[in-house]
Design a protein around this motif. Structure first.
Motif, PDB file in Angstrom:
ATOM      1  N   ARG A 145       0.870  -1.176   0.000  1.00  0.00           N
ATOM      2  CA  ARG A 145       0.000   0.000   0.000  1.00  0.00           C
ATOM      3  C   ARG A 145       0.902   1.220   0.000  1.00  0.00           C
ATOM      4  NH1 ARG A 145      -2.600   1.242   4.236  1.00  0.00           N
ATOM      5  NH2 ARG A 145      -1.554  -0.197   5.683  1.00  0.00           N
ATOM      6  N   MET A 146       0.591   2.158  -0.850  1.00  0.00           N
ATOM      7  CA  MET A 146       1.439   3.337  -1.052  1.00  0.00           C
ATOM      8  C   MET A 146       0.552   4.577  -1.084  1.00  0.00           C
ATOM      9  SD  MET A 146       3.758   4.037  -4.436  1.00  0.00           S
ATOM     10  CE  MET A 146       5.065   5.239  -4.495  1.00  0.00           C
ATOM     11  N   ALA A 147       0.748   5.480  -0.143  1.00  0.00           N
ATOM     12  CA  ALA A 147      -0.029   6.721  -0.135  1.00  0.00           C
ATOM     13  C   ALA A 147       0.553   7.695  -1.149  1.00  0.00           C
ATOM     14  CB  ALA A 147      -0.010   7.339   1.261  1.00  0.00           C
ATOM     15  N   VAL A 148      -0.326   8.366  -1.903  1.00  0.00           N
ATOM     16  CA  VAL A 148       0.104   9.343  -2.901  1.00  0.00           C
ATOM     17  C   VAL A 148      -0.739  10.611  -2.741  1.00  0.00           C
ATOM     18  CG1 VAL A 148       0.912   7.616  -4.553  1.00  0.00           C
ATOM     19  CG2 VAL A 148      -1.472   8.376  -4.641  1.00  0.00           C
ATOM     20  N   ASP A 149      -0.310  11.680  -3.419  1.00  0.00           N
ATOM     21  CA  ASP A 149      -1.080  12.920  -3.412  1.00  0.00           C
ATOM     22  C   ASP A 149      -1.425  13.317  -4.838  1.00  0.00           C
ATOM     23  OD1 ASP A 149       1.273  13.947  -4.471  1.00  0.00           O
ATOM     24  OD2 ASP A 149       1.905  14.873  -2.592  1.00  0.00           O
ATOM     25  N   GLU A 150      -1.976  14.525  -5.013  1.00  0.00           N
ATOM     26  CA  GLU A 150      -2.443  14.930  -6.339  1.00  0.00           C
ATOM     27  C   GLU A 150      -1.324  15.043  -7.369  1.00  0.00           C
ATOM     28  OE1 GLU A 150      -1.676  18.716  -3.993  1.00  0.00           O
ATOM     29  OE2 GLU A 150      -2.647  16.770  -3.636  1.00  0.00           O
TER      30      GLU A 150
ATOM     31  N   ALA B 133       8.298   6.064  -2.838  1.00  0.00           N
ATOM     32  CA  ALA B 133       7.936   6.109  -1.428  1.00  0.00           C
ATOM     33  C   ALA B 133       8.966   5.366  -0.588  1.00  0.00           C
ATOM     34  CB  ALA B 133       6.559   5.496  -1.212  1.00  0.00           C
ATOM     35  N   ARG B 134       9.118   5.822   0.637  1.00  0.00           N
ATOM     36  CA  ARG B 134       9.973   5.127   1.604  1.00  0.00           C
ATOM     37  C   ARG B 134       9.138   4.058   2.300  1.00  0.00           C
ATOM     38  NH1 ARG B 134      11.195   6.118   7.113  1.00  0.00           N
ATOM     39  NH2 ARG B 134       9.931   8.021   7.060  1.00  0.00           N
ATOM     40  N   ILE B 135       9.655   2.856   2.336  1.00  0.00           N
ATOM     41  CA  ILE B 135       8.951   1.743   2.969  1.00  0.00           C
ATOM     42  C   ILE B 135       9.173   1.790   4.476  1.00  0.00           C
ATOM     43  CG2 ILE B 135       8.819  -0.772   3.158  1.00  0.00           C
ATOM     44  CD1 ILE B 135       9.712  -0.834   0.180  1.00  0.00           C
ATOM     45  N   ILE B 136       8.074   1.667   5.219  1.00  0.00           N
ATOM     46  CA  ILE B 136       8.140   1.697   6.673  1.00  0.00           C
ATOM     47  C   ILE B 136       7.402   0.481   7.238  1.00  0.00           C
ATOM     48  CG2 ILE B 136       8.330   4.206   6.837  1.00  0.00           C
ATOM     49  CD1 ILE B 136       5.305   4.262   7.427  1.00  0.00           C
ATOM     50  N   PRO B 137       7.771  -0.006   8.419  1.00  0.00           N
ATOM     51  CA  PRO B 137       7.119  -1.189   8.998  1.00  0.00           C
ATOM     52  C   PRO B 137       5.936  -0.840   9.895  1.00  0.00           C
ATOM     53  CG  PRO B 137       9.053  -0.663  10.273  1.00  0.00           C
ATOM     54  CD  PRO B 137       8.992   0.365   9.158  1.00  0.00           C
ATOM     55  N   ARG B 138       5.034  -0.003   9.408  1.00  0.00           N
ATOM     56  CA  ARG B 138       3.818   0.307  10.166  1.00  0.00           C
ATOM     57  C   ARG B 138       2.709   0.641   9.179  1.00  0.00           C
ATOM     58  NH1 ARG B 138       7.082   4.971  11.083  1.00  0.00           N
ATOM     59  NH2 ARG B 138       6.157   6.898  10.281  1.00  0.00           N
ATOM     60  N   THR B 139       1.465   0.594   9.660  1.00  0.00           N
ATOM     61  CA  THR B 139       0.330   0.704   8.751  1.00  0.00           C
ATOM     62  C   THR B 139      -0.146   2.130   8.519  1.00  0.00           C
ATOM     63  OG1 THR B 139      -1.180   0.321  10.608  1.00  0.00           O
ATOM     64  CG2 THR B 139      -0.492  -1.610   9.338  1.00  0.00           C
ATOM     65  N   ALA B 140       0.148   3.063   9.432  1.00  0.00           N
ATOM     66  CA  ALA B 140      -0.276   4.453   9.237  1.00  0.00           C
ATOM     67  C   ALA B 140       0.580   5.099   8.160  1.00  0.00           C
ATOM     68  CB  ALA B 140      -0.159   5.222  10.550  1.00  0.00           C
ATOM     69  N   LEU B 141      -0.053   5.591   7.113  1.00  0.00           N
ATOM     70  CA  LEU B 141       0.683   6.108   5.967  1.00  0.00           C
ATOM     71  C   LEU B 141       0.303   7.538   5.653  1.00  0.00           C
ATOM     72  CD1 LEU B 141       0.433   3.117   3.458  1.00  0.00           C
ATOM     73  CD2 LEU B 141       2.332   3.669   4.983  1.00  0.00           C
ATOM     74  N   GLY B 142       1.256   8.250   5.039  1.00  0.00           N
ATOM     75  CA  GLY B 142       1.029   9.550   4.444  1.00  0.00           C
ATOM     76  C   GLY B 142       1.736   9.557   3.108  1.00  0.00           C
ATOM     77  N   PRO B 143       1.521  10.582   2.263  1.00  0.00           N
ATOM     78  CA  PRO B 143       2.198  10.656   0.975  1.00  0.00           C
ATOM     79  C   PRO B 143       3.701  10.474   1.118  1.00  0.00           C
ATOM     80  CG  PRO B 143       0.511  12.339   1.101  1.00  0.00           C
ATOM     81  CD  PRO B 143       0.600  11.719   2.476  1.00  0.00           C
ATOM     82  N   GLY B 144       4.270   9.656   0.237  1.00  0.00           N
ATOM     83  CA  GLY B 144       5.703   9.386   0.289  1.00  0.00           C
ATOM     84  C   GLY B 144       6.069   8.199   1.149  1.00  0.00           C
ATOM     85  N   LEU B 145       5.070   7.507   1.708  1.00  0.00           N
ATOM     86  CA  LEU B 145       5.322   6.343   2.552  1.00  0.00           C
ATOM     87  C   LEU B 145       4.562   5.134   2.008  1.00  0.00           C
ATOM     88  CD1 LEU B 145       4.969   7.946   6.105  1.00  0.00           C
ATOM     89  CD2 LEU B 145       7.089   7.479   4.851  1.00  0.00           C
ATOM     90  N   ALA B 146       5.109   3.932   2.267  1.00  0.00           N
ATOM     91  CA  ALA B 146       4.487   2.697   1.786  1.00  0.00           C
ATOM     92  C   ALA B 146       4.764   1.572   2.765  1.00  0.00           C
ATOM     93  CB  ALA B 146       5.022   2.331   0.400  1.00  0.00           C
ATOM     94  N   VAL B 147       3.931   0.546   2.710  1.00  0.00           N
ATOM     95  CA  VAL B 147       4.174  -0.686   3.446  1.00  0.00           C
ATOM     96  C   VAL B 147       4.191  -1.832   2.437  1.00  0.00           C
ATOM     97  CG1 VAL B 147       3.204   0.072   5.645  1.00  0.00           C
ATOM     98  CG2 VAL B 147       1.711  -0.976   3.948  1.00  0.00           C
ATOM     99  N   VAL B 148       5.079  -2.784   2.663  1.00  0.00           N
ATOM    100  CA  VAL B 148       5.184  -3.981   1.828  1.00  0.00           C
ATOM    101  C   VAL B 148       5.155  -5.182   2.756  1.00  0.00           C
ATOM    102  CG1 VAL B 148       6.605  -5.288   0.213  1.00  0.00           C
ATOM    103  CG2 VAL B 148       6.527  -2.793   0.058  1.00  0.00           C
ATOM    104  N   ASP B 149       4.270  -6.129   2.480  1.00  0.00           N
ATOM    105  CA  ASP B 149       4.211  -7.322   3.319  1.00  0.00           C
ATOM    106  C   ASP B 149       4.157  -8.574   2.461  1.00  0.00           C
ATOM    107  OD1 ASP B 149       1.235  -8.141   2.963  1.00  0.00           O
ATOM    108  OD2 ASP B 149       1.115  -6.048   3.566  1.00  0.00           O
TER     109      ASP B 149
END
Length: 208
Positions: A86-91, A101-117
């Motif tokens: 899941r990858m958050a994006v903006d307009e 996006a930078r991959i992070i190990p948590r589910t709360a996301l904002g633009p520029g962040l993603a999770v990979v599982d």
């Protein structure tokens, strides 16, 4: 579609009465579950996975009519293993069709962040700790790759892009509008499958 024109289309008709269209209920856009095999393919050092498509979703919150947006993929292997992101994006993504996006190990996301599982068959799901996810859309096709912190490629993916859009029930109006399941209509979203609202039409048109 140029950025200025897109945002104008998103803002258009926010206060006007929308067209009357029936929106069928379905699972929430953010539901995390394995998908049937299909046209989108993921290749990793653990094997291959597939899904019907890469999904772009826009969730309009109301006033102002600016959406929360994300791109997601939930794929499954023949042996039952799963891989997804899941990858958050903006307009900016809607006009550039490219995002990193930078991959992070948590589910709360904002633009520029993603999770990979990833989950091997019969095993526990594991979330990737660090890395980057790069995504590019050309026409209605999406492709990208996941890289580890050291720059090595962890996975590649490609496949058709589908656009999904949810709006407050009042935006669909009329007798055919879905009935909110909560008294707090501000938290309820319904799918605009017919693209009856100008905001959802603008999103779909941006990726054609």
């Amino acid at each position: 579609m140029r950025h200025g024109a897109l945002m104008a289309a998103l803002l258009l008709g926010a206060c006007a009465k929308p067209k009357e269209e029936r929106a069928a209920s379905r699972d929430a856009l953010t539901a995390e579950r394995p998908q049937p095999r299909g046209a989108a393919t993921v290749r990793t050092d653990q094997g291959s996975y597939s899904a019907p498509s890469v999904r772009f979703s826009a969730d309009f919150l109301g006033e102002p009519p600016v959406p929360l947006m994300q791109v997601a993929l939930s794929a499954q292997a023949d042996d039952g293993g799963t891989w997804g992101f899941r990858m958050a994006v903006d307009e900016k993504f809607v006009t550039s069709r490219h995002a990193t996006a930078r991959i992070i190990p948590r589910t709360a996301l904002g633009p520029g962040l993603a999770v990979v599982d990833q989950q091997v068959a019969g095993g526990a799901a594991m979330m990737m700790d660090e890395g980057t996810l790069e995504l590019t859309v050309s026409g209605m096709q999406a492709k990208g790759e996941v890289r580890m912190k050291d720059g090595s490629v962890r996975a590649t993916f490609e496949g058709p892009l589908t656009v999904e859009c949810t709006v407050p029930p009042a935006w669909l109006g009329g007798a055919n509008a879905p009935v909110p399941s909560s008294p707090d209509a501000g938290t309820v979203r319904v799918p605009d499958e017919a693209l009856a609202t100008p905001q959802c039409r603008a999103m779909a048109d941006a990726f054609r």
